[in-house]
Scaffold this active site. Structure first.
Site, short mmCIF file in Angstrom:
data_model
loop_
_atom_site.label_atom_id
_atom_site.label_comp_id
_atom_site.label_asym_id
_atom_site.label_seq_id
_atom_site.Cartn_x
_atom_site.Cartn_y
_atom_site.Cartn_z
CG LEU A 169 -2.06 -1.04 1.16
CD1 LEU A 169 -2.85 -1.03 2.46
CD2 LEU A 169 -2.99 -0.81 -0.02
CB SER A 170 4.53 1.81 -0.16
OG SER A 170 4.88 1.19 1.04
CE LYS A 224 11.53 -4.26 5.16
NZ LYS A 224 10.74 -3.79 6.30
N GLY A 227 12.17 -10.33 7.95
CA GLY A 227 12.64 -9.00 7.56
C GLY A 227 12.48 -7.90 8.57
NE ARG A 232 8.12 -22.24 9.91
CZ ARG A 232 7.52 -22.03 8.75
NH1 ARG A 232 6.33 -22.54 8.53
NH2 ARG A 232 8.09 -21.29 7.80
CE LYS A 248 14.59 -16.56 8.59
NZ LYS A 248 13.39 -16.66 7.70
CE1 TYR A 276 0.60 -2.66 6.60
CE2 TYR A 276 -1.48 -2.05 5.59
CZ TYR A 276 -0.11 -2.22 5.51
OH TYR A 276 0.53 -1.94 4.34
P1 ATR Z 1 11.71 -13.46 5.20
O1 ATR Z 1 11.96 -14.65 6.08
O2 ATR Z 1 11.93 -13.74 3.75
O3 ATR Z 1 12.39 -12.19 5.67
P2 ATR Z 1 9.27 -12.57 6.34
O4 ATR Z 1 7.88 -12.56 5.79
O5 ATR Z 1 9.85 -11.32 6.82
O6 ATR Z 1 10.17 -13.22 5.24
O7 ATR Z 1 9.40 -13.62 7.52
C1 ATR Z 1 8.57 -14.66 7.65
C2 ATR Z 1 8.54 -15.05 9.13
O8 ATR Z 1 7.31 -15.75 9.36
C3 ATR Z 1 9.66 -16.01 9.51
O9 ATR Z 1 10.04 -15.77 10.84
C4 ATR Z 1 8.97 -17.36 9.35
O10 ATR Z 1 9.53 -18.40 10.10
P3 ATR Z 1 10.68 -19.33 9.49
O11 ATR Z 1 11.95 -18.58 9.71
O12 ATR Z 1 10.60 -20.58 10.26
O13 ATR Z 1 10.35 -19.52 8.04
C5 ATR Z 1 7.61 -17.04 9.87
N1 ATR Z 1 6.59 -17.99 9.43
C6 ATR Z 1 6.08 -18.13 8.18
N2 ATR Z 1 5.15 -19.10 8.16
C7 ATR Z 1 5.07 -19.60 9.44
C8 ATR Z 1 4.28 -20.62 10.07
N3 ATR Z 1 3.38 -21.32 9.39
N4 ATR Z 1 4.45 -20.82 11.39
C9 ATR Z 1 5.35 -20.10 12.09
N5 ATR Z 1 6.13 -19.13 11.56
C10 ATR Z 1 6.00 -18.88 10.25
#
Ligand code: ATR
Length: 264
Positions: free
Chosen positions: A15-16, A65, A129, A151, A155, A212
């Site tokens: 939405l930026s 990022k 991110g 999870r 990370k 949001y």
């Molecule tokens: P990116 O990892 O590419 O920076 P993000 O949208 O900023 O993308 O981050 C996604 C976050 O949501 C991560 O912390 C991810 O966990 P993982 O590191 O284990 O992938 C978390 N996430 C996504 N789906 C999930 C789920 N079903 N249950 C728990 N955490 C989830």
């Protein structure tokens, strides 16, 4: 006509453009703000376009990022500390500088709720991110501790390289907390649920979701049903955009009901 861009992958949902173009119009600026989905391979050429003044400024979102950093000349202290850039500008002396306005966005959003974070115990879910910026802002607001759960545990452990005082708990564990922040992407789709059992956490906590849209994720609904304060990420989004707008145009844009409604 000055050109601004938000980049990410995916980017369709962003939405930026809506928000920045609204402020551009309100302030009678000769500029346009667009969005562009791209891949890692495209980052170098894109930054060249900033250097050549074809693009005046860029917002960066997930997953670039951190990845954008090697292409920039300088980072602000906030961007350096979080290893996270969401706003790029070419300075008058020809340097491409990366800023992080997510920190300020979260900080202002919390201040706006009147919640006092001083001495609070905060559980952060997710290590994607936006997590480094949230954690940085939490320490800036003098929380007593940050507990991180992701999870994929490795990370979360990587974030300990930036903030060695964070504690890490296994995914599924819910230690005692005053505030819980969802920074995961779970909830972006309406029926998604975090696989966490909140039934024993008690009342009078603060549930904050960076998401949001939808306005009330299942995480926030659960928090509310259990008698807790809740807040979504809309104000954070608006405040981070406002700071980027100020960096580029040197104008503090108005944040009023019209702006807030614009994003509904
Ligand atoms: P990116 O990892 O590419 O920076 P993000 O949208 O900023 O993308 O981050 C996604 C976050 O949501 C991560 O912390 C991810 O966990 P993982 O590191 O284990 O992938 C978390 N996430 C996504 N789906 C999930 C789920 N079903 N249950 C728990 N955490 C989830």
């Amino acid at each position: 006509m000055n050109k601004y861009l938000v980049i990410g992958n995916p980017i369709d949902h962003s939405l930026s453009p809506k928000l920045h173009n609204y402020w551009i119009k309100k302030n009678n600026l000769k500029a346009v703000y667009d969005k562009k989905e791209l891949n890692s391979d495209d980052l170098k050429d894109l930054i060249e376009k900033v250097r050549e003044k074809n693009i005046s400024g860029i917002n960066v979102t997930v997953p670039f990022k951190k990845e954008i950093i090697p292409h920039l000349d300088r980072l602000t202290l906030d961007a350096e500390a979080t290893q996270s850039v969401n706003t790029i500008i070419l300075t008058n002396d020809g340097k491409i500088v990366g800023h992080n306005t997510d920190i300020n966005g979260f900080e202002n959003a919390i201040k706006d709720t009147k919640y006092n974070l001083l001495g609070k115990k905060v559980l952060v879910l997710g290590s994607g991110g936006v997590a480094p910026s949230i954690i940085f802002a939490l320490y800036k607001m003098k929380v007593s501790s940050v507990i991180l759960s992701n999870r994929t545990k490795s990370k979360a452990e990587n974030l300990q390289n930036l903030y060695n005082k964070i504690k890490i708990v296994d995914w599924g564990e819910l230690p005692e907390f005053d505030m819980i922040v969802n920074t995961t992407s779970v909830g972006l789709k309406k029926d998604e649920n975090l696989d966490l059992d909140f039934s024993k956490i008690g009342k009078n906590k603060f549930f904050y979701d960076v998401i949001y849209n939808p306005r009330e994720t299942n995480f926030l609904k659960k928090g509310k049903d259990l008698g807790n304060k809740i807040e979504n990420g809309k104000k954070m989004f608006i405040f981070q955009a406002a700071k980027a707008f100020k960096i580029w145009h040197d104008i503090q844009p108005n944040i009023d009901d019209e702006v807030i409604k614009l994003l509904d």
